[in-house]
Write a protein that holds these residues in place. Structure first.
Motif, PDB file in Angstrom:
ATOM      1  N   PHE A 147      -2.816  -9.725 -10.192  1.00 41.29           N
ATOM      2  CA  PHE A 147      -1.621  -8.903 -10.380  1.00 41.29           C
ATOM      3  C   PHE A 147      -1.796  -7.694  -9.476  1.00 41.29           C
ATOM      4  N   CYS A 148      -0.967  -7.572  -8.457  1.00 41.80           N
ATOM      5  CA  CYS A 148      -1.256  -6.634  -7.375  1.00 41.80           C
ATOM      6  C   CYS A 148      -0.108  -5.657  -7.115  1.00 41.80           C
ATOM      7  N   ASP A 149      -0.425  -4.381  -7.197  1.00 39.06           N
ATOM      8  CA  ASP A 149       0.482  -3.300  -6.792  1.00 39.06           C
ATOM      9  C   ASP A 149      -0.361  -2.318  -5.986  1.00 39.06           C
ATOM     10  N   ALA A 150      -0.545  -2.616  -4.710  1.00 38.31           N
ATOM     11  CA  ALA A 150      -1.557  -1.923  -3.907  1.00 38.31           C
ATOM     12  C   ALA A 150      -0.961  -1.037  -2.814  1.00 38.31           C
ATOM     13  N   GLU A 151       0.321  -0.671  -2.952  1.00 35.60           N
ATOM     14  CA  GLU A 151       0.941   0.290  -2.043  1.00 35.60           C
ATOM     15  C   GLU A 151       0.788  -0.097  -0.568  1.00 35.60           C
ATOM     16  N   GLY A 152       0.973  -1.377  -0.282  1.00 31.66           N
ATOM     17  CA  GLY A 152       0.914  -1.856   1.091  1.00 31.66           C
ATOM     18  C   GLY A 152      -0.388  -2.537   1.454  1.00 31.66           C
TER      19      GLY A 152
END
Length: 244
Positions: A147-152
């Motif tokens: 689950f990835c929310d890595a700002e780019g």
């Protein structure tokens, strides 16, 4: 100057906490959404706390999150965990045996640890710093959800040429084309032969269906619900074909 800025930041943080306390009461919990009932503290990292408490936070992917228990994952890898809304939420709802939360911010990691302890899931959660290719290779694979929310940073990290175990991994990814144009198409191209891919676009929240504290009028509800996101945000759900 540095001390002054630090003092201003602390003052603003205190004022925000006081406002949240005034609106929601002394004991916070998530009121709706996939993590309804989860206890919360008076702090957040990188995003507003109000949509999370109401349950409207990232509403477009709430259905995907609600379906996670059906997959019976052994582990979930949350990249960009912030204060732990998802990391702790996954553990609180028993969506995997263990949840690995990664964030490069030390402040965020401390918040995550406190939130896990508050919900009595500290034994199900690991708190980590940078998620590099080596760590992801070790944790990804069959039985895992990334689950990835890595700002780019998803552009570099989610690369099967560097992390081959991703070819057998289910993923939910928030893409940040406004930071690095072309991320969404690049990820789709990388995984189109090995995954079933769905795209979800951001949309106006259905704010009227949620319970809000009395102090929020309709204009405030609509404003808080939209979370201040750039237009055109997208999410990808990529399910490895092996799990079909």
């Amino acid at each position: 100057m540095r001390k002054l800025l630090k003092s201003i930041k602390a003052w603003r943080k205190k004022r925000r906490s006081e406002a949240v306390k005034s609106a929601f009461g002394e004991k916070l919990e998530v009121l709706a959404g996939p993590f309804a009932g989860m206890k919360y503290h008076f702090e957040s990292h990188g995003s507003s706390i109000v949509p999370k408490l109401v349950g409207v936070y990232e509403e477009p992917i709430a259905g995907w999150v609600a379906e996670i228990p059906q997959k019976q994952y052994d582990r979930i890898v949350d990249v960009g965990a912030a204060e732990g809304y998802y990391t702790v939420g996954f553990a609180y709802k028993n969506m995997a045996r263990v949840v690995h939360g990664f964030d490069i911010s030390e402040e965020a990691r401390k918040m995550l640890e406190r939130l896990a302890a508050l919900n009595n899931v500290r034994d199900k959660v690991t708190v980590n710093g940078l998620c590099d290719a080596g760590k992801l290779q070790e944790l990804a694979g069959k039985g895992a959800l990334v689950f990835c929310d890595a700002e780019g940073a998803e552009l570099e990290l989610l690369n099967p040429a560097v992390v081959p175990s991703l070819l057998q991994t289910d993923m939910i990814v928030e893409t940040h084309d406004f930071l690095k144009p072309g991320i969404t198409n690049t990820l789709i191209e990388r995984f189109r032969l090995t995954h079933r891919i769905e795209v979800m676009s951001d949309s106006e929240r259905q704010w009227a269906k949620y319970s809000w504290p009395a102090m929020f009028n309709d204009r405030m509800k609509r404003g808080w619900s939209n979370e201040g996101r750039p237009k055109g945000m997208l999410w990808l759900r990529m399910l490895a074909i092996h799990s079909a």
